[in-house]
Write a protein that holds these residues in place. Structure first.
Motif, PDB file in Angstrom:
ATOM      1  N   ILE A  49      60.643  58.466  43.333  1.00  0.00           N
ATOM      2  CA  ILE A  49      60.510  59.819  43.889  1.00  0.00           C
ATOM      3  C   ILE A  49      61.605  60.727  43.353  1.00  0.00           C
ATOM      4  O   ILE A  49      61.348  61.881  42.991  1.00  0.00           O
ATOM      5  CB  ILE A  49      60.591  59.784  45.428  1.00  0.00           C
ATOM      6  CG1 ILE A  49      59.502  58.894  46.029  1.00  0.00           C
ATOM      7  CG2 ILE A  49      60.502  61.194  46.002  1.00  0.00           C
ATOM      8  CD1 ILE A  49      59.690  58.641  47.519  1.00  0.00           C
ATOM      9  N   ARG A  50      62.816  60.242  43.291  1.00  0.00           N
ATOM     10  CA  ARG A  50      63.951  61.083  42.925  1.00  0.00           C
ATOM     11  C   ARG A  50      64.177  61.204  41.409  1.00  0.00           C
ATOM     12  O   ARG A  50      64.817  62.162  40.962  1.00  0.00           O
ATOM     13  CB  ARG A  50      65.227  60.538  43.581  1.00  0.00           C
ATOM     14  CG  ARG A  50      65.224  60.631  45.107  1.00  0.00           C
ATOM     15  CD  ARG A  50      65.249  62.068  45.570  1.00  0.00           C
ATOM     16  NE  ARG A  50      65.336  62.193  47.024  1.00  0.00           N
ATOM     17  CZ  ARG A  50      64.408  62.764  47.783  1.00  0.00           C
ATOM     18  NH1 ARG A  50      63.333  63.283  47.210  1.00  0.00           N
ATOM     19  NH2 ARG A  50      64.552  62.847  49.089  1.00  0.00           N
ATOM     20  N   THR A  53      58.202  59.854  39.158  1.00  0.00           N
ATOM     21  CA  THR A  53      57.084  60.244  40.018  1.00  0.00           C
ATOM     22  C   THR A  53      56.708  59.090  40.933  1.00  0.00           C
ATOM     23  O   THR A  53      56.521  57.957  40.477  1.00  0.00           O
ATOM     24  CB  THR A  53      55.849  60.635  39.186  1.00  0.00           C
ATOM     25  OG1 THR A  53      56.155  61.769  38.384  1.00  0.00           O
ATOM     26  CG2 THR A  53      54.670  60.978  40.085  1.00  0.00           C
ATOM     27  N   GLY A 154      58.106  64.054  42.855  1.00  0.00           N
ATOM     28  CA  GLY A 154      59.215  63.716  41.986  1.00  0.00           C
ATOM     29  C   GLY A 154      59.362  64.694  40.836  1.00  0.00           C
ATOM     30  O   GLY A 154      58.471  65.510  40.570  1.00  0.00           O
ATOM     31  N   SER A 157      56.500  65.012  38.343  1.00  0.00           N
ATOM     32  CA  SER A 157      55.158  65.072  38.920  1.00  0.00           C
ATOM     33  C   SER A 157      54.311  66.155  38.246  1.00  0.00           C
ATOM     34  O   SER A 157      53.131  65.935  37.930  1.00  0.00           O
ATOM     35  CB  SER A 157      55.231  65.312  40.428  1.00  0.00           C
ATOM     36  OG  SER A 157      55.967  66.481  40.740  1.00  0.00           O
ATOM     37  N   THR A 195      58.846  64.870  50.877  1.00  0.00           N
ATOM     38  CA  THR A 195      59.993  64.203  50.264  1.00  0.00           C
ATOM     39  C   THR A 195      61.165  65.147  50.020  1.00  0.00           C
ATOM     40  O   THR A 195      62.254  64.688  49.690  1.00  0.00           O
ATOM     41  CB  THR A 195      59.597  63.576  48.912  1.00  0.00           C
ATOM     42  OG1 THR A 195      59.227  64.631  47.995  1.00  0.00           O
ATOM     43  CG2 THR A 195      58.433  62.605  49.082  1.00  0.00           C
ATOM     44  N   ASP A 197      61.362  67.114  47.524  1.00  0.00           N
ATOM     45  CA  ASP A 197      61.525  67.177  46.077  1.00  0.00           C
ATOM     46  C   ASP A 197      60.388  68.005  45.494  1.00  0.00           C
ATOM     47  O   ASP A 197      59.490  68.446  46.223  1.00  0.00           O
ATOM     48  CB  ASP A 197      61.518  65.768  45.484  1.00  0.00           C
ATOM     49  CG  ASP A 197      62.491  65.610  44.335  1.00  0.00           C
ATOM     50  OD1 ASP A 197      62.481  66.463  43.424  1.00  0.00           O
ATOM     51  OD2 ASP A 197      63.277  64.641  44.339  1.00  0.00           O
TER      52      ASP A 197
END
Length: 393
Positions: A49-50, A53, A154, A157, A195, A197
């Motif tokens: 995620i960070r 993706t 992310g 993404s 998230t 993000d």
């Protein structure tokens, strides 16, 4: 004769792909649907995620289609924010309350057309929605099973979705929506997520679910995109400061004991209450609370050390003044975060308290009294979540 796969649990439209990807066979229950807690390793999923993706099956989210001549007026009566300010093609976060001003749930309103909305919520609330519709010319349909959804979150993404052929998506602003044709089916993409993000949510008919999953994972090298479970998502949402119904507050209709539910002000969501619009559920009670003061205050705490303060009591001196509802050591923010419900007037920014933390190592329980401080904002709020177009990755 039942096979080993026969179950009373529901499967999402992505289940065939999700089950194949779930390496450790770690499953949970999301409103009756079988969903992975983790696919392989929670930390690797979190860092997807960070850093790249992460893909989360969002299909079990309760989705209600609200349409008709009075759709806007109905929603304005139902929720605390002014729905008329949510334009067509936009999404708005909101909460809705009972007549005592206690939060029933929070969620998002998608304005699909002038008189056509989708309300996404954690709790099942069809009965409440139908009862609240008395006197309005409005149609309310539970379309949870008719809409498959993926959260694609992310920094890479947007790049991955562009690689899928979703041309122009890089111009979509936060809380906006765009429509595409995918494999002959309408695909709606919203720049939303849980998230904190850069991220998007994809909405499609169940028939398009498996082709959508396959196209998404072919959009880049498999090492740069990973499916994520609820545990990694939970870590990301805590780091971003997002509360979760059923975890950080008890929906008012589920509360059995007096005093266990919360108002928007007590959850740090007073900014969602618009007293300038016409009457809405809980308005009188919330006005009285605004004048008299709230019972509790929501606080984000920076806890000393790296032991998450799960379910901890918070002390001011020797007095217990509140409890922790969510907690996590957050790898990107490098902060030990806790969400706490504190008795008013405690919880002012900068105030210092003590968290009573218990943790177990090799069947041995340890009690730790960790100093903590009330933060003025969450420590993770990257610029990339707001940039349009997103930075190239």
């Amino acid at each position: 004769m039942m096979s080993s796969d026969d179950t009373m649990m529901l499967h999402t439209p992505f289940h065939s792909r999700v089950a194949a990807a779930c390496e450790i066979n770690c499953w949970g229950d999301w409103k009756g649907y079988t969903t992975p807690n983790a696919y392989s390793d929670v930390e690797l999923e979190y860092f997807a995620i960070r850093s790249t993706t992460g893909v989360f099956d969002l299909s079990p989210m309760n989705k209600y289609r609200i349409s008709g001549p009075d759709a806007e007026a109905y929603l304005n009566r139902l929720v605390t924010r002014d729905v008329s300010k949510i334009k067509v093609g936009r999404v708005g976060y909101t909460v809705w309350c009972d007549e005592q001003g206690q939060v029933l749930d929070d969620g998002t309103i998608f304005r699909l057309d002038e008189n056509d909305f989708r309300l996404c919520a954690w709790a099942r609330g069809l009965d409440w929605l139908l009862c609240s519709a008395l006197g309005f010319d409005v149609s309310i349909e539970d379309e949870t099973a008719q809409v498959a959804a993926l959260a694609v979150q992310g920094p890479t993404s947007c790049a991955n979705l562009l690689n899928m052929g979703l041309t122009g998506l890089d111009q979509l602003k936060p809380f906006g929506m765009m429509s595409f044709d995918f494999a002959g089916l309408p695909l709606m993409v919203s720049r939303t997520g849980f998230t904190g993000d850069l991220g998007y949510e994809l909405w499609i008919e169940p028939a398009g679910a498996e082709p959508l999953w396959d196209a998404l994972f072919k959009s880049t090298d498999y090492n740069l995109i990973k499916p994520i479970g609820t545990d990694a998502l939970d870590l990301a949402r805590i780091e971003a400061g997002f509360i979760q119904a059923g975890v950080d507050f008890v929906p008012a209709l589920n509360a059995v004991r007096a005093g266990r539910s919360r108002s928007p002000f007590e959850l740090g969501l007073g900014w969602l209450v618009d007293f300038n619009k016409p009457v809405f559920n809980g308005r009188r009670a919330l006005l009285e609370e605004q004048q008299a003061g709230s019972r509790y205050r929501f606080a984000v705490l920076d806890v000393e050390g790296n032991k998450p303060a799960h379910n901890s009591f918070i002390f001011h001196g020797k007095r217990v003044i509140g409890t922790v509802t969510s907690a996590a050591w957050c790898p990107t923010a490098k902060t030990n975060i806790a969400f706490a419900q504190l008795e008013a007037p405690f919880g002012q920014v900068g105030e210092r308290y003590t968290a009573e933390i218990y943790f177990q190592r090799e069947l041995h329980w340890t009690r730790e009294l960790a100093p903590c401080r009330v933060l003025d904002k969450v420590p993770f709020n990257p610029e990339r979540r707001r940039l349009t177009p997103p930075a190239p990755f």
